[in-house]
Design a protein around this motif. Structure first.
Motif, PDB file in Angstrom:
ATOM      1  N   ALA A   1       5.983  13.768  -1.653  1.00  0.00           N
ATOM      2  CA  ALA A   1       4.570  14.130  -1.537  1.00  0.00           C
ATOM      3  C   ALA A   1       4.119  14.730  -2.860  1.00  0.00           C
ATOM      4  N   ALA A   2       2.821  14.791  -3.077  1.00  0.00           N
ATOM      5  CA  ALA A   2       2.299  15.301  -4.342  1.00  0.00           C
ATOM      6  C   ALA A   2       2.726  16.748  -4.591  1.00  0.00           C
ATOM      7  N   ASP A   3       2.991  17.505  -3.516  1.00  0.00           N
ATOM      8  CA  ASP A   3       3.432  18.890  -3.683  1.00  0.00           C
ATOM      9  C   ASP A   3       4.938  19.001  -3.910  1.00  0.00           C
ATOM     10  N   GLY A   4       5.635  17.849  -3.964  1.00  0.00           N
ATOM     11  CA  GLY A   4       7.055  17.859  -4.251  1.00  0.00           C
ATOM     12  C   GLY A   4       7.965  17.861  -3.043  1.00  0.00           C
ATOM     13  N   THR A   5       7.413  17.801  -1.846  1.00  0.00           N
ATOM     14  CA  THR A   5       8.226  17.776  -0.637  1.00  0.00           C
ATOM     15  C   THR A   5       8.912  16.418  -0.486  1.00  0.00           C
ATOM     16  N   VAL A   6      10.205  16.438  -0.207  1.00  0.00           N
ATOM     17  CA  VAL A   6      10.977  15.201  -0.018  1.00  0.00           C
ATOM     18  C   VAL A   6      11.058  14.892   1.472  1.00  0.00           C
TER      19      VAL A   6
ATOM     20  N   HIS B   1       5.278  19.399 -11.586  1.00  0.00           N
ATOM     21  CA  HIS B   1       6.533  20.106 -11.849  1.00  0.00           C
ATOM     22  C   HIS B   1       6.642  20.516 -13.313  1.00  0.00           C
ATOM     23  N   LEU B   2       6.163  19.652 -14.201  1.00  0.00           N
ATOM     24  CA  LEU B   2       6.250  19.915 -15.642  1.00  0.00           C
ATOM     25  C   LEU B   2       5.046  20.682 -16.185  1.00  0.00           C
ATOM     26  N   GLY B   3       4.063  20.940 -15.339  1.00  0.00           N
ATOM     27  CA  GLY B   3       2.863  21.648 -15.779  1.00  0.00           C
ATOM     28  C   GLY B   3       1.976  20.821 -16.685  1.00  0.00           C
ATOM     29  N   LEU B   4       1.988  19.497 -16.485  1.00  0.00           N
ATOM     30  CA  LEU B   4       1.180  18.592 -17.304  1.00  0.00           C
ATOM     31  C   LEU B   4      -0.013  18.079 -16.514  1.00  0.00           C
ATOM     32  N   ASP B   5      -1.051  17.691 -17.241  1.00  0.00           N
ATOM     33  CA  ASP B   5      -2.278  17.197 -16.626  1.00  0.00           C
ATOM     34  C   ASP B   5      -2.303  15.673 -16.668  1.00  0.00           C
ATOM     35  N   ASP B   6      -2.598  15.056 -15.519  1.00  0.00           N
ATOM     36  CA  ASP B   6      -2.638  13.583 -15.505  1.00  0.00           C
ATOM     37  C   ASP B   6      -3.823  13.015 -16.259  1.00  0.00           C
ATOM     38  N   LYS B   7      -4.710  13.874 -16.718  1.00  0.00           N
ATOM     39  CA  LYS B   7      -5.806  13.395 -17.570  1.00  0.00           C
ATOM     40  C   LYS B   7      -5.292  13.138 -18.996  1.00  0.00           C
TER      41      LYS B   7
ATOM     42  N   ARG C   1       0.839  -1.207   0.000  1.00  0.00           N
ATOM     43  CA  ARG C   1       0.000   0.000   0.000  1.00  0.00           C
ATOM     44  C   ARG C   1       0.870   1.253   0.000  1.00  0.00           C
ATOM     45  N   GLN C   2       1.932   1.227   0.803  1.00  0.00           N
ATOM     46  CA  GLN C   2       2.831   2.382   0.846  1.00  0.00           C
ATOM     47  C   GLN C   2       3.502   2.617  -0.500  1.00  0.00           C
ATOM     48  N   MET C   3       3.901   1.552  -1.171  1.00  0.00           N
ATOM     49  CA  MET C   3       4.516   1.684  -2.490  1.00  0.00           C
ATOM     50  C   MET C   3       3.527   2.285  -3.494  1.00  0.00           C
ATOM     51  N   LYS C   4       2.287   1.815  -3.474  1.00  0.00           N
ATOM     52  CA  LYS C   4       1.279   2.342  -4.402  1.00  0.00           C
ATOM     53  C   LYS C   4       1.021   3.825  -4.135  1.00  0.00           C
ATOM     54  N   GLN C   5       0.900   4.198  -2.876  1.00  0.00           N
ATOM     55  CA  GLN C   5       0.688   5.604  -2.537  1.00  0.00           C
ATOM     56  C   GLN C   5       1.876   6.453  -2.962  1.00  0.00           C
ATOM     57  N   SER C   6       3.092   5.888  -2.787  1.00  0.00           N
ATOM     58  CA  SER C   6       4.302   6.595  -3.194  1.00  0.00           C
ATOM     59  C   SER C   6       4.342   6.796  -4.707  1.00  0.00           C
ATOM     60  N   GLN C   7       3.952   5.787  -5.462  1.00  0.00           N
ATOM     61  CA  GLN C   7       3.941   5.887  -6.915  1.00  0.00           C
ATOM     62  C   GLN C   7       2.943   6.936  -7.389  1.00  0.00           C
ATOM     63  N   ASP C   8       1.776   6.954  -6.777  1.00  0.00           N
ATOM     64  CA  ASP C   8       0.764   7.952  -7.143  1.00  0.00           C
ATOM     65  C   ASP C   8       1.265   9.364  -6.850  1.00  0.00           C
ATOM     66  N   ALA C   9       1.880   9.543  -5.660  1.00  0.00           N
ATOM     67  CA  ALA C   9       2.398  10.864  -5.286  1.00  0.00           C
ATOM     68  C   ALA C   9       3.552  11.273  -6.200  1.00  0.00           C
ATOM     69  N   ALA C  10       4.412  10.303  -6.552  1.00  0.00           N
ATOM     70  CA  ALA C  10       5.551  10.594  -7.424  1.00  0.00           C
ATOM     71  C   ALA C  10       5.082  11.051  -8.805  1.00  0.00           C
ATOM     72  N   THR C  11       4.077  10.374  -9.334  1.00  0.00           N
ATOM     73  CA  THR C  11       3.526  10.756 -10.637  1.00  0.00           C
ATOM     74  C   THR C  11       2.944  12.156 -10.594  1.00  0.00           C
ATOM     75  N   GLN C  12       2.143  12.419  -9.563  1.00  0.00           N
ATOM     76  CA  GLN C  12       1.504  13.728  -9.446  1.00  0.00           C
ATOM     77  C   GLN C  12       2.543  14.834  -9.276  1.00  0.00           C
TER      78      GLN C  12
ATOM     79  N   THR D   1      15.488  18.680  -0.461  1.00  0.00           N
ATOM     80  CA  THR D   1      14.299  18.970   0.356  1.00  0.00           C
ATOM     81  C   THR D   1      13.018  18.985  -0.464  1.00  0.00           C
ATOM     82  N   THR D   2      13.125  19.355  -1.733  1.00  0.00           N
ATOM     83  CA  THR D   2      11.958  19.395  -2.620  1.00  0.00           C
ATOM     84  C   THR D   2      12.353  18.861  -3.988  1.00  0.00           C
ATOM     85  N   LEU D   3      11.357  18.475  -4.759  1.00  0.00           N
ATOM     86  CA  LEU D   3      11.608  17.999  -6.119  1.00  0.00           C
ATOM     87  C   LEU D   3      12.194  19.115  -6.973  1.00  0.00           C
ATOM     88  N   LYS D   4      11.679  20.314  -6.831  1.00  0.00           N
ATOM     89  CA  LYS D   4      12.163  21.447  -7.624  1.00  0.00           C
ATOM     90  C   LYS D   4      13.635  21.716  -7.359  1.00  0.00           C
ATOM     91  N   SER D   5      14.025  21.752  -6.084  1.00  0.00           N
ATOM     92  CA  SER D   5      15.432  22.032  -5.766  1.00  0.00           C
ATOM     93  C   SER D   5      16.336  20.873  -6.185  1.00  0.00           C
TER      94      SER D   5
END
Length: 263
Positions: free
Chosen positions: A191-196, A135-141, A119-130, A241-245
């Protein structure tokens, strides 16, 4: 009538229960697990014959270099760990003794723990994708991402998943690779907001990274001290600390423009 014991006899009699207690302590199972460096996997490549990252709905780049997620391997929650096991591991740099509850949820069965890690891996994958698509300004739709990593559980590959998605879709943003052609390893939740976030076991993960050819290791900033403790020679630490940095640090490392933080 009781006969009086001589001093040597009395010592011998008293020593029997002490020896029994020591023998029990030596061989009794203790609430610890022994961990060691585990596998690393290049998220830009394949794992057991299948691509780790698949993307549809957007052009995908050919990439050079590697982004290797890292793991540790710990004795299972039902393994009997005794005092000799702990003493043997305590003085080795490629082993770590950890409280069992720090690795596994207390009271859960092996099957429950496996489901929890899945479950943790699945949640991590979803957050990583988002996080990557945000970060790239793309829509998951519009863009569909699939992540597949066999026999690995937990959330600690999140950061590397996000970086892999970004490298496949955008690279460094100017046509080059995010890795700069290097073998880069690391760890960290996302996290989905990019926090590491921190993960634990980094001193063992740096050893796994060096073993598998990495020259750079991305480590959550809060765990810099742990990573430095047993740092293999020739492995450069970059705190994140963040995906952006993190992306900014990798671009600066590749281009030589801008600063690259260090632990």
């Amino acid at each position: 009538m009781f006969s009086r014991l001589t001093r040597p006899q009395a010592i011998a009699v008293c020593a029997l229960p002490v020896a029994a207690l020591l023998a029990t302590a030596v061989f009794a199972p203790l609430p610890f697990s022994v961990a060691q460096p585990g596998q690393t996997t290049n998220v830009l490549g394949e794992n057991k014959g299948a691509p780790v990252i698949t993307i549809s709905g957007a052009p995908v780049r050919d990439t050079r270099g590697q982004l290797r997620m890292t793991t540790i391997v710990a004795t299972s929650p039902d393994t009997r760990v005794s005092l000799p096991d702990i003493l043997d591991s305590w003085f080795r740099t490629d082993r770590a003794v950890m409280p069992r509850d720090a690795i596994y949820p207390s009271g859960d069965t092996v099957q429950e723990i496996e489901r929890h890690n899945e479950r943790q891996m699945k949640q991590s994958q979803d957050a990583a994708t988002q996080a990557a698509l945000n970060h790239l300004g793309l829509d998951d739709k519009d863009v569909k991402v699939g992540l597949k990593l066999a026999d690995v559980g937990g959330p600690s590959a999140g950061l590397l998943f996000s970086l892999g998605i970004i490298d496949k879709l955008d690279g460094d943003g100017t046509g080059g690779d995010l890795t700069g052609g290097r073998v880069i390893a690391g760890t960290g939740t996302i996290a989905a907001d990019g926090t590491v976030g921190a993960v634990g076991g980094v001193a063992l993960k740096t050893q796994a990274a060096k073993r598998d050819g990495a020259t750079v290791f991305l480590v959550p900033k809060a765990e810099c001290a742990d990573a430095r403790a047993e740092l293999p020679k020739g492995l450069r630490l970059i705190p994140v600390t963040t995906l952006k940095s993190t992306v900014s640090s990798l671009v600066a490392l590749e281009t030589g423009k801008g600063s690259v933080p260090s632990c």
